[in-house]
Design a protein around this motif. Sequence first.
Motif, short mmCIF file in Angstrom:
data_model
loop_
_atom_site.label_atom_id
_atom_site.label_comp_id
_atom_site.label_asym_id
_atom_site.label_seq_id
_atom_site.Cartn_x
_atom_site.Cartn_y
_atom_site.Cartn_z
N ILE A 93 -4.59 30.91 -36.00
CA ILE A 93 -3.68 30.33 -35.01
C ILE A 93 -3.40 31.30 -33.88
N VAL A 94 -3.50 30.81 -32.65
CA VAL A 94 -3.02 31.56 -31.48
C VAL A 94 -1.92 30.69 -30.88
N ILE A 95 -0.70 31.22 -30.88
CA ILE A 95 0.45 30.40 -30.51
C ILE A 95 1.20 31.06 -29.35
N ASP A 96 1.54 30.26 -28.37
CA ASP A 96 2.19 30.79 -27.16
C ASP A 96 3.70 30.67 -27.19
N ARG A 97 4.23 29.71 -27.95
CA ARG A 97 5.70 29.50 -27.97
C ARG A 97 6.17 29.46 -29.42
N ARG B 235 -1.84 37.90 -31.16
CA ARG B 235 -2.52 37.96 -29.86
C ARG B 235 -1.65 37.46 -28.73
N THR B 236 -0.45 37.04 -29.06
CA THR B 236 0.46 36.55 -28.02
C THR B 236 1.82 37.21 -28.23
N PRO B 237 2.61 37.31 -27.18
CA PRO B 237 3.96 37.89 -27.33
C PRO B 237 4.82 37.11 -28.32
N GLY C 85 -2.81 37.54 -38.38
CA GLY C 85 -4.18 37.95 -38.09
C GLY C 85 -4.20 38.92 -36.93
N THR C 86 -5.37 39.49 -36.67
CA THR C 86 -5.54 40.51 -35.62
C THR C 86 -4.56 41.66 -35.83
#
Length: 208
Positions: free
Chosen positions: A16-20, A44-46, A67-68
């Motif tokens: 998952i890459v999540i922005d909010r 990967r996101t703030p 992850g990452t």
Amino acid sequence: MKIDKIIAAGHVMPVIVIDRAEDAAPLGNALLEGGIQTAEVTLRTPAALDAIEAMAKACPELTVGAGTVMTADHARQVRDAGGCFAVSPGATDALIKGCSEADLPLLPGASTVSEMMALGEKGFSILKFFPATAAGGLPFINALVSPLAQFQFCPTGGITLATAPQWLALPNIPCLGGSWIAPQKLIADRDFSTITQNARAAAQLNKG
Ligand code: 3PG
């Protein structure tokens, strides 16, 4: 929980890459509704750490990891956010030590036989194979079944619903990961019903 138990919870782990962070709880519920029990939220996101915390709180039945994960600081932050495990694209001694000190089970990444052997010497027998398709794909991991029989792999990178069954048919692949279940855009669009459909299809994949 140890990494073998986490891996055993399902054959497919959404990456998952999540922005909010506010999308984390409905996303977790959408995955659970589709039958997925484990999720990897990438750093990967703030919003990633807040999202892990929100998802873990809102969805106690979901095993939420990160992850990452690349550094000892990441490991501490993930633990403090309530993450249950860490997945890394590769592995360094500092990361391994950091996860151990944070008491955070680690699924370390490897893409060469020497990296795998080195991780084996450090006590790891379940590894992430990354980037799976680019690093040799199915023929590579199939070629390891006999000589590296002590290892199991969770491949990620370039795997889809269509190709997942071929990977899961290999005896050294108990589970795999991919972003196709909950792509960044579907999350951003708050299209949780499509994510549940994707999760259901993924959860129904059988181990070959
Ligand atoms: C990643 O690199 O984000 C993961 O390995 C997932 O890859 P994918 O987007 O190709 O599924």
